[in-house]
Design an enzyme around this catalytic site. Structure first.
Site, PDB file in Angstrom:
ATOM      1  N   LYS A   1       0.858  -1.188   0.000  1.00 58.72           N
ATOM      2  CA  LYS A   1       0.000   0.000   0.000  1.00 58.72           C
ATOM      3  C   LYS A   1       0.896   1.241   0.000  1.00 58.72           C
ATOM      4  O   LYS A   1       1.714   1.440   0.912  1.00 58.72           O
ATOM      5  CB  LYS A   1      -0.885  -0.037   1.242  1.00 58.72           C
ATOM      6  CG  LYS A   1      -2.154   0.754   1.138  1.00 58.72           C
ATOM      7  CD  LYS A   1      -3.008   0.455   2.360  1.00 58.72           C
ATOM      8  CE  LYS A   1      -4.316   1.198   2.327  1.00 58.72           C
ATOM      9  NZ  LYS A   1      -4.984   1.132   3.639  1.00 58.72           N
TER      10      LYS A   1
HETATM   11  C1  E4P Z   1      -8.313   2.071   3.376  1.00 58.05           C
HETATM   12  O1  E4P Z   1      -7.494   1.341   2.927  1.00 58.05           O
HETATM   13  C2  E4P Z   1      -8.144   2.869   4.587  1.00 58.05           C
HETATM   14  O2  E4P Z   1      -7.406   2.126   5.510  1.00 58.05           O
HETATM   15  C3  E4P Z   1      -9.453   3.167   5.263  1.00 58.05           C
HETATM   16  O3  E4P Z   1     -10.555   2.766   4.486  1.00 58.05           O
HETATM   17  C4  E4P Z   1      -9.570   4.515   5.858  1.00 58.05           C
HETATM   18  O4  E4P Z   1     -10.820   4.587   6.489  1.00 58.05           O
HETATM   19  P1  E4P Z   1     -11.188   5.694   7.562  1.00 58.05           P
HETATM   20  O5  E4P Z   1     -11.472   6.968   6.850  1.00 58.05           O
HETATM   21  O6  E4P Z   1     -12.426   5.138   8.230  1.00 58.05           O
HETATM   22  O7  E4P Z   1     -10.014   5.816   8.504  1.00 58.05           O
END
Ligand code: E4P
Length: 218
Positions: free
Chosen positions: A87
């Site tokens: 990522k």
């Molecule tokens: C995605 O990969 C992120 O980790 C995540 O969806 C972020 O979500 P949040 O806005 O609830 O922290």
């Protein structure tokens, strides 16, 4: 449509996996910290533990923000387990690294995407997944679902293979709307998946069927 769960909590990952509808997991440094997973060795072990629970892709986020650092960290993460997807944040060095990983057969998830232009760059660089954060856009009075629809149109215009991973999903209606638009994947909390089960008429109907069965089979 693939369902990913957005957590580093092993119990929740197990529960979603046992439901039989889970296609993968996304994590981020905040989610790891929330579970109290700290220290590089523990973090790496935790990724492997997650991979051993699910069958699909598991996103593991790099901390480095320079090209060399992202590549070094990403290669080490990818070596951990075949299910790991690296990522990488949507920054200039990240885009370069995504291109490098794509050229070297390493799967990527371009994270922190908030605009169609960023989505276009991620696809051009060859990202496997690209994650627009719809909940965080909704939080600031922007329309997260509108962004998903824009990106769907752009990717379809050119046949980009990068998968739209609707991230920062907060509830079941996000999931359903993303399905209408044609997001390839959604990632959200366990409640956004199990919430899809619920309908009062299902519960009322089942109670009645069971009561009628009992009456006739006493
Ligand atoms: C995605 O990969 C992120 O980790 C995540 O969806 C972020 O979500 P949040 O806005 O609830 O922290």
């Amino acid at each position: 449509m693939k369902f990913f769960i957005d957590t580093a909590n092993l119990d929740q990952i197990r529960e979603a996996q046992e439901l039989g509808v889970l296609d993968g997991v996304t994590t981020n440094p905040s989610l790891m910290a929330k579970e109290g997973i700290t220290g590089q060795n523990n973090i790496l072990k935790h990724y492997v533990d997650i991979c051993n629970i699910v069958d699909g892709d598991v996103s593991a986020e790099v901390i480095a923000t320079d090209f060399d650092g992202i590549v070094k960290e990403g290669e080490a993460l990818a070596d951990l387990h075949p299910q790991i997807v690296v990522k990488v944040p949507m920054i200039k060095e990240g885009v370069k690294a995504i291109k490098y990983f794509s050229d070297h057969g390493i799967k990527t998830n371009c994270t922190l995407v908030f605009s169609s232009g960023q989505a276009l760059l991620a696809a051009k660089a060859g990202a496997t997944y690209m994650s627009p954060f719809i909940g965080r856009l909704d939080d600031i009075s922007s329309d997260g679902l509108e962004l998903i629809a824009d990106i769907r149109e752009i990717y379809d215009n050119y046949g980009f293979e990068t998968q739209i991973l609707a991230a920062s999903v907060r509830h079941t209606m996000h999931v359903i709307e993303c399905a209408h638009i044609g997001a390839d994947v959604m990632t959200g909390p366990l409640s956004s998946i199990t919430g899809l089960l619920k309908h009062p008429l299902t519960d009322i109907g089942l109670d009645k069927f069971l009561a009628d069965y009992r009456k006739g089979n006493q």
